[in-house]
Motif scaffolding. Structure first.
Motif, PDB file in Angstrom:
ATOM      1  N   TYR A  42       0.786  -1.241   0.000  1.00  0.00           N
ATOM      2  CA  TYR A  42       0.000   0.000   0.000  1.00  0.00           C
ATOM      3  C   TYR A  42       0.816   1.288   0.000  1.00  0.00           C
ATOM      4  CZ  TYR A  42      -3.592  -3.346   1.484  1.00  0.00           C
ATOM      5  OH  TYR A  42      -4.445  -4.415   1.562  1.00  0.00           O
ATOM      6  N   SER A  43       2.138   1.239   0.033  1.00  0.00           N
ATOM      7  CA  SER A  43       2.870   2.503   0.162  1.00  0.00           C
ATOM      8  C   SER A  43       4.151   2.518  -0.678  1.00  0.00           C
ATOM      9  CB  SER A  43       3.187   2.771   1.642  1.00  0.00           C
ATOM     10  OG  SER A  43       3.832   4.007   1.800  1.00  0.00           O
ATOM     11  N   PHE A  44       4.058   1.973  -1.884  1.00  0.00           N
ATOM     12  CA  PHE A  44       5.214   1.954  -2.784  1.00  0.00           C
ATOM     13  C   PHE A  44       6.483   1.492  -2.075  1.00  0.00           C
ATOM     14  CE2 PHE A  44       2.366   5.160  -4.753  1.00  0.00           C
ATOM     15  CZ  PHE A  44       2.155   4.532  -5.968  1.00  0.00           C
ATOM     16  N   SER A  45       6.316   0.560  -1.163  1.00  0.00           N
ATOM     17  CA  SER A  45       7.450  -0.106  -0.492  1.00  0.00           C
ATOM     18  C   SER A  45       8.319   0.829   0.341  1.00  0.00           C
ATOM     19  CB  SER A  45       8.352  -0.842  -1.502  1.00  0.00           C
ATOM     20  OG  SER A  45       7.601  -1.795  -2.202  1.00  0.00           O
ATOM     21  N   GLU A  46       7.755   1.954   0.758  1.00  0.00           N
ATOM     22  CA  GLU A  46       8.574   2.896   1.516  1.00  0.00           C
ATOM     23  C   GLU A  46       8.010   3.146   2.920  1.00  0.00           C
ATOM     24  OE1 GLU A  46       9.991   6.267  -0.799  1.00  0.00           O
ATOM     25  OE2 GLU A  46      10.066   7.461   1.045  1.00  0.00           O
ATOM     26  N   ILE A  47       8.925   3.334   3.872  1.00  0.00           N
ATOM     27  CA  ILE A  47       8.563   3.577   5.271  1.00  0.00           C
ATOM     28  C   ILE A  47       9.439   4.733   5.770  1.00  0.00           C
ATOM     29  CG2 ILE A  47       8.500   2.568   7.610  1.00  0.00           C
ATOM     30  CD1 ILE A  47       8.982   0.091   4.957  1.00  0.00           C
ATOM     31  N   ARG A  48       8.932   5.493   6.681  1.00  0.00           N
ATOM     32  CA  ARG A  48       9.760   6.517   7.324  1.00  0.00           C
ATOM     33  C   ARG A  48       9.798   6.259   8.829  1.00  0.00           C
ATOM     34  NH1 ARG A  48       8.994  10.989   3.783  1.00  0.00           N
ATOM     35  NH2 ARG A  48       9.112  10.105   1.683  1.00  0.00           N
ATOM     36  N   ALA A  49      10.931   6.607   9.450  1.00  0.00           N
ATOM     37  CA  ALA A  49      11.020   6.614  10.911  1.00  0.00           C
ATOM     38  C   ALA A  49      10.959   8.074  11.347  1.00  0.00           C
ATOM     39  CB  ALA A  49      12.340   5.990  11.355  1.00  0.00           C
ATOM     40  N   THR A  50      10.329   8.354  12.473  1.00  0.00           N
ATOM     41  CA  THR A  50      10.180   9.743  12.907  1.00  0.00           C
ATOM     42  C   THR A  50      11.041  10.009  14.133  1.00  0.00           C
ATOM     43  OG1 THR A  50       8.461   9.656  14.612  1.00  0.00           O
ATOM     44  CG2 THR A  50       7.742   9.422  12.314  1.00  0.00           C
ATOM     45  N   HIS A  51      11.385  11.271  14.333  1.00  0.00           N
ATOM     46  CA  HIS A  51      12.197  11.585  15.516  1.00  0.00           C
ATOM     47  C   HIS A  51      11.360  11.474  16.784  1.00  0.00           C
ATOM     48  CE1 HIS A  51      10.582  15.731  15.911  1.00  0.00           C
ATOM     49  NE2 HIS A  51      11.120  15.708  17.099  1.00  0.00           N
ATOM     50  N   GLU A  52      10.044  11.372  16.604  1.00  0.00           N
ATOM     51  CA  GLU A  52       9.207  11.131  17.774  1.00  0.00           C
ATOM     52  C   GLU A  52       8.996   9.630  17.995  1.00  0.00           C
ATOM     53  OE1 GLU A  52       6.005  13.857  16.800  1.00  0.00           O
ATOM     54  OE2 GLU A  52       6.857  15.343  18.170  1.00  0.00           O
ATOM     55  N   GLN A  53       9.832   8.841  17.385  1.00  0.00           N
ATOM     56  CA  GLN A  53       9.909   7.395  17.625  1.00  0.00           C
ATOM     57  C   GLN A  53       8.680   6.624  17.157  1.00  0.00           C
ATOM     58  OE1 GLN A  53      11.026   8.149  21.920  1.00  0.00           O
ATOM     59  NE2 GLN A  53      12.619   6.673  21.430  1.00  0.00           N
ATOM     60  N   ASN A  54       8.162   7.025  16.011  1.00  0.00           N
ATOM     61  CA  ASN A  54       7.089   6.284  15.357  1.00  0.00           C
ATOM     62  C   ASN A  54       7.518   5.960  13.935  1.00  0.00           C
ATOM     63  OD1 ASN A  54       5.146   6.405  17.534  1.00  0.00           O
ATOM     64  ND2 ASN A  54       4.987   8.602  17.094  1.00  0.00           N
ATOM     65  N   LEU A  55       6.632   5.271  13.198  1.00  0.00           N
ATOM     66  CA  LEU A  55       6.890   5.010  11.786  1.00  0.00           C
ATOM     67  C   LEU A  55       5.794   5.666  10.953  1.00  0.00           C
ATOM     68  CD1 LEU A  55       7.888   1.217  11.910  1.00  0.00           C
ATOM     69  CD2 LEU A  55       9.420   3.186  11.714  1.00  0.00           C
ATOM     70  N   VAL A  56       6.074   5.786   9.654  1.00  0.00           N
ATOM     71  CA  VAL A  56       5.127   6.422   8.743  1.00  0.00           C
ATOM     72  C   VAL A  56       5.076   5.613   7.451  1.00  0.00           C
ATOM     73  CG1 VAL A  56       4.836   8.436   7.232  1.00  0.00           C
ATOM     74  CG2 VAL A  56       5.394   8.778   9.653  1.00  0.00           C
ATOM     75  N   LEU A  57       3.861   5.433   6.931  1.00  0.00           N
ATOM     76  CA  LEU A  57       3.709   4.944   5.556  1.00  0.00           C
ATOM     77  C   LEU A  57       3.349   6.174   4.722  1.00  0.00           C
ATOM     78  CD1 LEU A  57       1.609   1.688   6.165  1.00  0.00           C
ATOM     79  CD2 LEU A  57       4.068   1.858   5.702  1.00  0.00           C
ATOM     80  N   PRO A  58       4.254   6.601   3.836  1.00  0.00           N
ATOM     81  CA  PRO A  58       4.063   7.925   3.235  1.00  0.00           C
ATOM     82  C   PRO A  58       3.128   7.996   2.038  1.00  0.00           C
ATOM     83  CG  PRO A  58       6.219   7.054   2.648  1.00  0.00           C
ATOM     84  CD  PRO A  58       5.583   6.043   3.554  1.00  0.00           C
ATOM     85  N   TYR A  59       2.754   6.868   1.431  1.00  0.00           N
ATOM     86  CA  TYR A  59       1.988   6.995   0.180  1.00  0.00           C
ATOM     87  C   TYR A  59       0.777   6.070   0.158  1.00  0.00           C
ATOM     88  CZ  TYR A  59       6.742   8.302  -1.530  1.00  0.00           C
ATOM     89  OH  TYR A  59       7.988   8.832  -1.710  1.00  0.00           O
ATOM     90  N   VAL A  60      -0.154   6.253   1.045  1.00  0.00           N
ATOM     91  CA  VAL A  60      -1.272   5.307   1.093  1.00  0.00           C
ATOM     92  C   VAL A  60      -2.504   5.905   0.393  1.00  0.00           C
ATOM     93  CG1 VAL A  60      -2.788   3.991   2.610  1.00  0.00           C
ATOM     94  CG2 VAL A  60      -0.389   4.345   3.252  1.00  0.00           C
ATOM     95  N   ARG A  61      -3.086   5.136  -0.530  1.00  0.00           N
ATOM     96  CA  ARG A  61      -4.345   5.574  -1.160  1.00  0.00           C
ATOM     97  C   ARG A  61      -5.415   5.633  -0.081  1.00  0.00           C
ATOM     98  NH1 ARG A  61      -6.399   2.196  -6.066  1.00  0.00           N
ATOM     99  NH2 ARG A  61      -6.914   0.892  -4.271  1.00  0.00           N
ATOM    100  N   LYS A  62      -6.222   6.673  -0.110  1.00  0.00           N
ATOM    101  CA  LYS A  62      -7.284   6.750   0.887  1.00  0.00           C
ATOM    102  C   LYS A  62      -8.181   5.517   0.819  1.00  0.00           C
ATOM    103  CE  LYS A  62      -7.287  11.723   1.535  1.00  0.00           C
ATOM    104  NZ  LYS A  62      -7.910  13.013   1.216  1.00  0.00           N
TER     105      LYS A  62
END
Lengths: 551, 93, 168
Positions: free
Chosen positions: A366-386
């Protein structure tokens, strides 16, 4: 996202070989601990309370699903099945064996991961807005500049033995999600009158035992001069930063002692020599790196699909998650999904190998195989279709990753504290757990609204307590754990340092104290006012009164 | 003086170890060799230093220990956590 | 002490002269900044090559005008963690055009040799008993660099450019 070419690949492999040799020399006694320590630290390997700790770089917080799976593999094979996301968007493992370090690095290199400069007095992992490239409020995408900084700073021969560590953060958005003014250098993207991209340059921010809010030394730096200006700043610091006292060695102390204007002049003088030289970035090179960060193949979608409304009205759990954890995307029909690593009663920032695999799966689907880590110690899926949000939510929920608390009171930054860390004075994890249990009711958390608690187990401030709306600092009083509270800090656009509210609380009292602060806020807030806004309006007094009334 | 034991981290894997009665390094505080006076303490520290030179352990130091009927007990929070592990950790949840 | 120069072990013809020691006949000497400042006239007219040793708190900026008198500049690393001399070396080479011997002295460690070399050092004083062969091998630890600096190794950016041109 960026992919290594043959040169990047060669460098990381050579670094693995070099470090493996250093480990071997340590194990066979050619190097003693004093000689080995700086070498292992240059590669993110600490010796903590219970074991070694290995910090793996996640450059500007961007990960591929393949890389996250590799981290899961390391957690399972060489560690105890989990990892921990840090405030530098890195991942650290708490139980690796020194003997396994070469194998770990070699496995990581297979997925273009490494531990280069995740510690030591060098330029550390550059951090960035976790929404870079997708934020609705973005001025320009900063990621290719982050990659350019990553390459320039990697094994920089001149700047590998600085007076102290050096941290750079970058954002391209209006809202500061990267805590720019708490960094040695903060770079905020701007555009000049003709629309050309560049940076506002801030220096001398930092937390630790002497917290300082960074100051702007250049309003606009054209993009092609990024590296020559950074090199000039680092060169001034490398020569003039204090080396006689570890607590006064950060660039913030230098900037404070000479003053912002004088410091800016020194940098500009050095830059006058370096600008337009070989560090000038040709447009072609900027474009080449930028191409790695080209938008993924977005579909043309309706921005508000009717399904979404239906799901929200039929599933309160989904609706709550949608409200708290999903952020606006710049592409119509897409959303940014935050994955909370702060479940009720959990260890903030920890993620198990199984959860890493789940997130990698979801990213692939669901997110073009990409993940982000945040400095607030969480993760993000940056490209999800609604249209995929329901499926993503369900997938996360099954893995215990759908806590709808992003930006709320239980979404705390928390250092590992005395449970793991050699420097800590007190534990911080049990305090975080107690707070998250006390405020477990999500509807109450939503009523309280945006509130950032940041907690450090010692004065080194890895948990950013100075810039927490509520900051908690663990202090040791005659062998007992005590917790000092600061109020009113913020690492957002208007960065401010919190003020100490009064005497510290014991471990038994700190949970009640948190409830008192929150209750006080709820009593005195005006309509629609956040905790920070209330604090800025009324100051410390009301909180002081309720906190210390009984004492 | 408290009873003193010697602790360190093992070089090859970093684990917390204690100098044992048998003269080797053990992961358990029980069975540690205890010093009852300065002289005994110095002898233990010397022994530990030999282990450092042999690249067996890193950064040894003495800790206070209470001898109870139930066994040995460290006196400080930090040493308690070192001997029993993190009070909360994800894999033990 | 073993000396590596230009990638091989060589004998050291220089005498490091203490501030209180008498200036010898017919030996090239390395003097401190203080001695240079006090005895400039004698030192530049004795008809021998001259070396200058700078502590890490002495920027070569101070002798920028005098560089033509020195065949050698020794930059001191009092502790390997004191990295000021990396900047000094680059400034000497790149800004002031110093082309004589640039020698790293003091707490010089094998794992930093390559960084030093990239910053313009061409000579290194090794600790007594250092395994010279292994130290020389450490100069080969990396074949790839991102930063364009004073040595002639092509940085990655220019290698990439060449590849792009070749591909067109």
């Amino acid at each position: 996202m960026y992919r290594y070419d043959e040169f990047d690949e060669a460098l990381v492999r050579e670094r693995v070989a070099q470090f493996s040799d250093q480990v071997q020399r340590r194990l066979n006694g050619e190097l003693n601990e004093d000689e080995f320590k700086p070498l292992r630290l240059m590669n993110g390997l600490y010796l903590q309370l219970h074991a070694y700790m290995f910090r793996i770089a996640i450059p500007y917080g961007t990960l591929s699903s393949v890389q996250l799976r590799k981290l899961a593999h390391v957690a399972r094979t060489y560690d105890k099945g989990y990892g921990h996301i840090t405030t530098r968007q890195n991942m650290q493992f708490n139980w690796p064996r020194l003997e396994d370090a070469p194998a770990i690095l070699s496995d990581l290199a297979d997925a273009q991961l490494h531990a280069i400069q995740t510690s030591g007095n060098c330029i550390r992992n550059t951090t960035a807005d976790q929404y870079a490239g997708v934020a609705a409020d973005e001025i320009a995408d900063p990621r290719h500049y982050c990659e350019i900084i990553r390459q320039w700073s990697t094994l920089h021969p001149e700047f590998s033995f600085l007076p102290r560590k050096f941290k750079i953060a970058v954002t391209g958005a209006e809202e500061d999600r990267a805590a720019l003014r708490t960094h040695d250098i903060g770079l905020r993207m701007r555009r000049d009158a003709d629309g050309n991209p560049g940076f506002e340059v801030m220096v001398g921010g930092g937390l630790g035992r002497t917290p300082v809010v960074g100051v702007t030394i250049r309003e606009f730096l054209p993009e092609e001069h990024l590296l020559s200006y950074l090199e000039s700043t680092l060169r001034v610091y490398n020569q003039l930063g204090r080396r006689d006292n570890i607590h006064k060695a950060r660039i913030k102390i230098l900037v404070q002692s000479v003053g912002r204007d004088a410091f800016a002049r020194m940098v500009e003088e050095e830059w006058a020599q370096l600008r337009d030289g070989y560090l000038t970035l040709p447009q072609e090179e900027l474009d080449t790196i930028a191409r790695y960060f080209a938008p993924p193949p977005y579909e043309t979608l309706e921005d508000s699909p009717p399904e979404l409304e239906l799901w929200q009205s039929t599933s309160p759990g989904f609706a709550a998650w949608m409200n708290e954890n999903v952020a606006a995307h710049k592409q119509a029909g897409y959303a940014i999904v935050n994955i909370s690593l702060k479940p009720e009663g959990g260890v903030p920032g920890d993620i198990t190998a199984e959860q890493m695999d789940v997130v990698a799966d979801l990213a692939e689907r669901y997110s073009f195989s990409e993940i982000r880590a945040t400095h607030e110690q969480n993760l993000v899926l940056p490209y999800v279709r609604k249209l995929d949000l329901m499926a993503v939510w369900q997938g996360l929920q099954q893995a215990g990753l759908a806590t709808a608390n992003i930006g709320l009171i239980s979404d705390m930054i928390c250092c590992p504290g005395l449970d793991y860390c050699n420097l800590a004075n007190t534990r911080s994890i049990p305090v975080a757990q107690e707070i998250s249990e006390r405020f477990a009711d999500l509807s109450k958390q939503r009523d309280i609204g945006p509130l950032k608690i940041k907690m450090s187990g010692c004065i080194n401030a890895c948990g950013h307590h100075h810039v927490g709306h509520i900051g908690i600092l663990g202090v040791d009083k005659k062998g007992q754990e005590y917790y000092q509270i600061t109020l009113g800090g913020s690492a957002e656009n208007e960065t401010t340092l919190g003020n100490i509210v009064g005497p510290a609380f014991s471990a038994a009292e700190i949970g009640d104290a948190m409830e008192t602060i929150v209750d006080t806020y709820l009593t005195i807030r005006e309509e629609g006012e956040s905790f920070l806004e209330t604090y800025r309006r009324v100051g410390q007094q009301p909180f002081k009164e309720t906190l210390y009334a009984a004492h | 003086m408290y009873l003193k034991a010697i602790t360190a981290n093992r070089l090859r894997d970093g684990r917390v170890v204690y100098l044992s009665e048998a003269g080797n390094w053990s992961q358990s505080l029980e069975g540690s060799r205890l010093a009852r006076d300065e002289e005994e303490l110095q002898s233990l520290l010397d022994q530990a230093e030999v282990s450092v030179l042999r690249n067996e352990v890193v950064a040894p130091y003495a800790i206070d220990v209470l001898e109870l009927d139930s066994g040995y007990l460290t006196t400080r929070c930090r040493e308690e956590i070192r001997s029993t592990g993190p009070s909360r950790r994800t894999d033990a949840a | 002490m073993p000396l590596i120069k230009n990638g091989q072990q060589v004998a050291d013809p220089w005498l490091a002269l203490g501030d209180e020691e008498t200036l010898p006949e017919d030996v090239p000497v390395i003097v401190s900044l203080e001695r240079w400042q006090q005895e400039k006239d004698v030192l530049q007219t004795r008809g021998m090559e001259l070396g200058l040793r700078l502590r890490s708190d002495q920027s070569p900026q101070q002798v920028a005008e005098d560089l033509q008198f020195f065949s050698l500049i020794a930059l001191e690393f009092p502790k390997f963690t004191d990295g000021r001399a990396y900047s000094y070396a680059r400034l000497l080479r790149e800004r002031h055009g110093f082309s004589g011997e640039l020698r790293a002295v003091g707490n010089v460690l094998r794992d930093q040799l390559l960084f030093m070399q990239r910053c313009g050092f061409d000579a290194f004083e090794l600790p007594e008993n250092a395994p010279v062969e292994a130290w020389l091998r450490a100069l080969e630890d990396f074949s790839v660099w991102y930063q364009p600096v004073t040595d002639n190794r092509a940085p990655v950016s220019s290698l990439r450019r060449r590849l792009r041109v070749a591909a067109q």
